[in-house]
Design an enzyme around this catalytic site. Structure first.
Site, mmCIF file in Angstrom:
data_model
loop_
_atom_site.group_PDB
_atom_site.id
_atom_site.type_symbol
_atom_site.label_atom_id
_atom_site.label_comp_id
_atom_site.label_asym_id
_atom_site.label_seq_id
_atom_site.Cartn_x
_atom_site.Cartn_y
_atom_site.Cartn_z
ATOM 1 N N PHE A 1 -2.120 -3.045 2.630
ATOM 2 C CA PHE A 1 -2.824 -3.300 3.882
ATOM 3 C C PHE A 1 -2.009 -4.278 4.733
ATOM 4 O O PHE A 1 -1.391 -5.208 4.186
ATOM 5 C CB PHE A 1 -4.189 -3.940 3.614
ATOM 6 C CG PHE A 1 -5.139 -3.024 2.889
ATOM 7 C CD1 PHE A 1 -6.099 -2.302 3.583
ATOM 8 C CD2 PHE A 1 -5.075 -2.872 1.510
ATOM 9 C CE1 PHE A 1 -6.980 -1.456 2.925
ATOM 10 C CE2 PHE A 1 -5.941 -2.025 0.837
ATOM 11 C CZ PHE A 1 -6.897 -1.317 1.547
ATOM 12 N N THR B 1 -3.004 0.547 -2.704
ATOM 13 C CA THR B 1 -2.916 0.686 -1.246
ATOM 14 C C THR B 1 -2.450 -0.636 -0.668
ATOM 15 O O THR B 1 -2.889 -1.713 -1.097
ATOM 16 C CB THR B 1 -4.279 1.105 -0.642
ATOM 17 O OG1 THR B 1 -4.625 2.378 -1.173
ATOM 18 C CG2 THR B 1 -4.214 1.221 0.873
#
Ligand SMILES: O=C(O)C(=O)C[C@]1(C(=O)O)C=C[C@@H](O)C=C1
Length: 360
Positions: free
Chosen positions: A259, A257
């Site tokens: 960010f 992921t």
């Protein structure tokens, strides 16, 4: 004659004492930098300077420590020095143990003040209101694609992106027992449920999947009911005293992921060019044939590479879209500046979300 264990440890103790003196000397210098910044009213956190320090040390590193070790160690040293100048408050989707918290710690080091928030909306709000100086929000997952809520919130937010960091996301099935027997519900953030879809279909096909506000919240709830399991990090499991009933259950072993690190422009202006930078934009074009093609032309013409192109509905009911574009480079480079100028002239809506060094 090889040295004994005791002799080697004495050697390590001596080096540690020297490091202690040197580290405190460094901290005292950072303290003085902090006084100058306080007098000037300038920001404490300087990501481009931190990148410069780490790159310089990696280039000079004779080994045997690896370049990654150098980055980790100095990120922590600079985090501690920064906290001496002024502790930085960082907002993220909490509670403790979320991947957003891990991303915040990876980017800022561990010497920060934690501002855990109940939702991504709250991270934007807390950062815009000054409750936190910085916010860390997920923007994209390698299995599931964009985090739509974050992208939509960027549109109307005064915050800009000053950095990014990406995290290997390993999900575990956590519960009070370390078996899969007797589970009635699996609780997790919808993204985590989606990232473990295949594993859940294979191993717990009949079990209810219940969406909750964060994985760590799921872990907190699973700690209160033996029939519930959560999907979360090992850290969340330790935080709530849960067993790992199944390790690494995400469908993609390399699930990551990304960010974004956000703040108000008055907290930190766009970082200067680091040599490996990215410009993030939101644009919309008039709804006519070829309009989307046209926005790509200035990029080709000026030789700027596009690393991301996402669309989100404009919610006008007219099949209109906002495009989220990432470009490689920094606006201080003439070819990037020229491409941005030509692009802006074609757009009905044009917003620079940020210019920042590419993350790890
Ligand atoms: O050089 C500065 O501006 C510092 O404040 C020192 C220092 C560091 O520890 O090296 C600490 C915080 C900044 O983000 C950048 C670097």
């Amino acid at each position: 004659m090889p040295k004994t264990l005791a002799e080697l440890r004495t050697g390590i103790d001596q080096v540690d004492r020297e490091l202690l003196v040197l580290l405190n000397r460094r901290a005292a210098l950072a303290n003085e930098v902090g006084e100058i910044k306080r007098a000037e009213g300038s920001p404490v956190f300087r990501p481009e300077r931190e990148a410069q320090v780490i790159n310089g040390l990696q280039a000079a590193n004779p080994g045997p420590l690896k370049p990654d070790n150098i980055a980790h160690v100095w990120r922590e040293i600079m985090s501690a020095c920064r906290a001496l100048e002024a502790p930085q408050r960082v907002a993220y989707l909490g509670p403790a143990g979320t991947f957003s918290e891990a991303a915040a710690l990876q980017f800022f080091g561990s010497s920060i003040e934690h501002v855990p928030c109940v939702s991504i909306d709250e991270v934007f709000r807390a950062t815009a209101a000054g409750t936190a100086e910085y916010g860390v929000v997920p923007v994209e997952n390698s299995t599931e694609g964009v985090i739509a809520r974050s992208l939509d919130l960027f549109l109307g937010s005064p915050l800009h992106i000053v950095g990014e960091t990406s995290l290997l996301v390993r999900h575990n099935l956590l519960r009070q027992q370390n078996t899969l027997e007797g589970i009635e519900a699996v609780l997790a953030h919808p993204q985590a449920l989606a990232q473990c879809h295949g594993w859940l279909n294979n191993h717990l096909p009949e079990v209810e999947r219940r969406a909750v506000s964060s994985n760590a919240e799921g872990a907190r709830l699973a700690a209160s009911n033996p029939k519930w399991a959560a999907i979360a990090s090992e850290r969340a499991g330790a935080e709530f005293g849960l067993h790992i009933a199944a390790h690494a259950i995400q469908d993609d072993a390399f699930n990551r992921t990304r960010f974004a690190v956000v703040c108000l422009p008055q907290t930190l202006a766009a970082p200067e060019a680091s040599g490996k930078d990215c410009v993030s934009l939101i644009v919309s074009v008039p709804n006519r044939p070829g309009a989307v093609h046209d926005i790509l032309v200035p990029l080709k013409l000026h030789g700027v590479s596009m690393t991301r192109f996402e669309s989100r509905p404009a919610r006008s009911g007219q099949w209109e879209y906002y495009f989220y574009i990432d470009l490689q480079g920094h606006p201080s480079q003439p070819h990037v500046a020229a491409a941005l100028k030509d692009l802006q002239a074609l757009c009905a809506f044009y917003k620079v979300l940020g210019t920042y060094p590419l993350g790890e």
